[in-house]
Design an enzyme around this catalytic site. Structure first.
Site: not given
Ligand code: GLU
Length: 450
Positions: A94, A115, A118, A130, A169-170, A214, A245, A382
């Site tokens: 994810k 990630q 996190k 990612k 997204g990112d 976020t 955002n 998410s």
């Molecule tokens: N891009 C965001 C992050 O850095 C969200 C990633 C997601 O929702 O999968 O955590």
């Protein structure tokens, strides 16, 4: 045991530097996490025997592909696409997709590595991954964006799925891009698998509060950290970099909690409005017109605008929320913030503070919240979107927001307690790394050598 644990970590770091030669962002991310984990290996020598670190620093797989697309003039362009599936010990891979000209393998690997921990910290069952492309969405038409997204998905669809890998997204990838990506995935698969992507529109499986998550989560986390130190957001001057955002909704929540947000930026420069930023104007500029932050002067002529993306850290503030991109606070900016009396720095972007900057904050008793803890609200929401897709139900804004608030509180307490338990009270960087790592490590230990 201490010497053995340190030697083990040093050994792995040395090897990571050798085999990922020149991948600065990835090496920095690994260095920060691994240095925090020494006390864990002192207590758990069985992790060393199972070669946990050797395995966790090597992605499960790295996919690099060609993305050909046609611009509105009929010219064929080619970009490079990436998806790094890092670790799925606790759930499907994810993590977001980033479309930005700076994207390369090092950046995607650093983001994917972060990630893992996190996502573990959210307490939800999601692994780490990612992806993205060096495609620059700036100045492209909607049709060009759509054609690019379709070509990107023509390859990516083979590697993802609601139980395999769930992108989102990112930077450079928002609701518009996710819509085009989802539409094409659905066409290719002829299946309504809404859980394959998150950040979707509300009419086709998106979650309420995902857009805000976020930024809101960052402020919930920061508020928790401030309260724990008898400080409140009320009346505090807040500087926020970025105007995407994350920045916009961090500003919104901070203002709601009584803070005064006095600056925002984009990649060209920053605006300073000592009366407090008018967020309605910012939303119109960025969300409707897709314009530049400089346009704020058309709304508030008394505000100031200055070019340069690091200059924003010269502004005196109580709380700094870096929400733009990696490496935006270097040691020089950190020193200026400290000299100006900043009380807390909480990261909304991924790895916005360099390792040297983090040292400066910590050595000067600035409360510091690392991204993998403080910006985890986005990916947490998410995961809540994935749950709603599985249930084929939608929760209300209030329900999602409450869950988000609790998750951020939990992450703060977890990081704080782990720091204390492993002998470094108050060090949220170390606590977050340890808490995130422990869950993944335990899962890996149960699952054998894979
Ligand atoms: N891009 C965001 C992050 O850095 C969200 C990633 C997601 O929702 O999968 O955590």
């Amino acid at each position: 045991m201490e010497a053995k644990a340190r030697a083990y970590v040093n050994d792995i770091l040395k090897r990571v530097k050798e085999v990922n030669n020149g991948e600065i962002e990835f090496i920095d991310a690994v260095t920060e996490v691994l240095n925090s984990l020494v006390p864990v290996f002192e207590k758990h020598p069985e992790f060393i025997d199972a070669a946990l670190l050797e395995r966790i620093v090597e992605p499960d797989r790295q996919i690099i592909f060609r993305v050909p697309w046609m611009n509105d003039n009929g010219e064929v362009k080619v970009n490079r696409g990436f998806r790094v599936q890092f670790n799925n010990a606790i759930g499907p891979y994810k993590g977001g997709l980033r479309f930005h000209p700076s994207v390369n393998l090092s950046i995607i690997k650093f983001l994917g590595f972060e990630q893992i921990f996190k996502n573990s910290l959210t307490g939800l069952p999601i692994g780490g991954g990612k992806g993205g492309s060096d495609f620059d969405p700036k100045g492209k038409t909607n049709n060009e964006i759509m054609r690019f997204c379709q070509s990107f998905m023509a390859e990516l669809n083979m590697h993802i799925g609601p139980n395999i890998d769930v992108p989102a997204g990112d930077i450079g990838v928002g609701a518009r891009e996710i819509g085009y990506l989802y539409g094409y995935y659905k066409k290719l698969r002829n299946a309504s698998e809404q859980g394959v992507l998150t950040g979707k529109g509300l009419t086709f499986g998106g979650s309420l509060a995902r857009t805000e998550a976020t930024g809101y989560g960052l402020v919930y986390f920061t508020d928790e950290m401030l309260k724990d130190n008898n400080i409140s957001f009320k009346g505090k001057k807040v500087v926020i970099s970025g105007s995407g955002n994350v920045a916009i909704y961090a500003a919104q929540k901070a203002i709601e909690l009584g803070a005064k947000v006095i600056a925002l930026s984009d990649s060209n420069g920053y605006i300073y409005d000592e009366t407090g930023i008018n967020l309605g104007a910012i939303k119109e500029i960025k969300e409707v017109n897709r314009g530049r932050i400089k346009d704020y002067l058309n709304y508030v002529p008394s505000a100031k605008y200055e070019e340069g993306c690091r200059e924003i850290w010269k502004i005196k503030c109580d709380v700094a929320l870096p929400c733009a991109t990696q490496g935006e606070i270097n040691s020089e900016s950190a020193k200026i913030l400290v000299n100006n009396g900043v009380k807390a720095v909480a990261e909304g972007a991924n790895m916005p503070s360099t390792l040297e900057a983090i040292d400066i904050f910590q050595n000067n008793n600035v409360l510091f919240a690392p991204a993998k803890a403080s910006n985890a609200g986005g990916v947490a929401c998410s995961a809540l979107e994935m749950s709603q897709n599985s249930l084929r139900l939608s929760w209300t804004f209030k329900e999602v927001d409450e869950k988000l608030k609790n998750i951020m509180k939990e992450i703060y307490n977890n990081a704080k307690n782990s720091a204390k338990q492993f002998g470094n009270p108050g060090n949220i960087v170390m606590g977050a790394n340890i808490a995130g790592f422990m869950k993944v490590a335990e899962a890996m230990m149960y699952q054998g050598i894979i």
